[in-house]
Design a protein around this motif. Sequence first.
Motif, PDB file in Angstrom:
ATOM      1  N   ASP A 131     -14.862 -39.419  -3.927  1.00 47.91           N
ATOM      2  CA  ASP A 131     -15.207 -39.755  -5.356  1.00 47.91           C
ATOM      3  C   ASP A 131     -14.018 -40.154  -6.112  1.00 47.91           C
ATOM      4  N   ALA A 189     -12.611 -43.499  -4.644  1.00 43.63           N
ATOM      5  CA  ALA A 189     -13.559 -44.586  -5.113  1.00 43.63           C
ATOM      6  C   ALA A 189     -13.239 -45.096  -6.700  1.00 43.63           C
ATOM      7  N   GLU A 190     -12.881 -44.095  -7.471  1.00 41.42           N
ATOM      8  CA  GLU A 190     -12.792 -44.225  -8.810  1.00 41.42           C
ATOM      9  C   GLU A 190     -11.521 -45.262  -8.933  1.00 41.42           C
ATOM     10  N   GLU A 215      -9.909 -46.998  -6.532  1.00 41.44           N
ATOM     11  CA  GLU A 215     -10.163 -48.223  -5.947  1.00 41.44           C
ATOM     12  C   GLU A 215     -11.040 -49.200  -6.773  1.00 41.44           C
ATOM     13  N   GLU A 216     -11.887 -48.627  -7.733  1.00 46.50           N
ATOM     14  CA  GLU A 216     -12.637 -49.474  -8.372  1.00 46.50           C
ATOM     15  C   GLU A 216     -11.726 -50.143  -9.633  1.00 46.50           C
ATOM     16  N   GLU A 240      -9.734 -52.591  -8.032  1.00 47.60           N
ATOM     17  CA  GLU A 240     -10.404 -54.040  -8.137  1.00 47.60           C
ATOM     18  C   GLU A 240     -10.688 -54.831  -9.293  1.00 47.60           C
ATOM     19  N   GLU A 241     -10.781 -53.965 -10.461  1.00 50.83           N
ATOM     20  CA  GLU A 241     -11.235 -54.819 -11.682  1.00 50.83           C
ATOM     21  C   GLU A 241      -9.716 -55.225 -12.157  1.00 50.83           C
TER      22      GLU A 241
END
Length: 107
Positions: free
Chosen positions: A24, A27-28, A30-31, A34-35
């Motif tokens: 989790d 993923a947080e 990595e997001e 990406e943004e």
Amino acid sequence: MSDIFDSRDLLDELKTLDKEDDLDRIAEIEELIEEVERDNFEMGVTFIRENYWVEYCEDMAYDYGYLDRSPDYNPLNNYIDWQGWADAVAMDYSQIDFDGDTYYWRA
């Protein structure tokens, strides 16, 4: 998270996370990468927590030399609309949600 953090600290954190137990959190982060875009992230982006924004902008005004910190030199320091100043500065920043808070940032 603290009131201010640097993207490179999160890159360091990613290296220490377990790919099985910390999915989790990975993923947080990595997001967020990406943004914000990886190139910006690797060069260093400062994130300022929304509830610290006005204080950050006040410190910025002093640090950039717009005002002298000593009230002996400039008694107007105590009468400045710091919220108005922070709102004006915010026009040059983006906002992003991360780790349950909203942060200001710019590349």
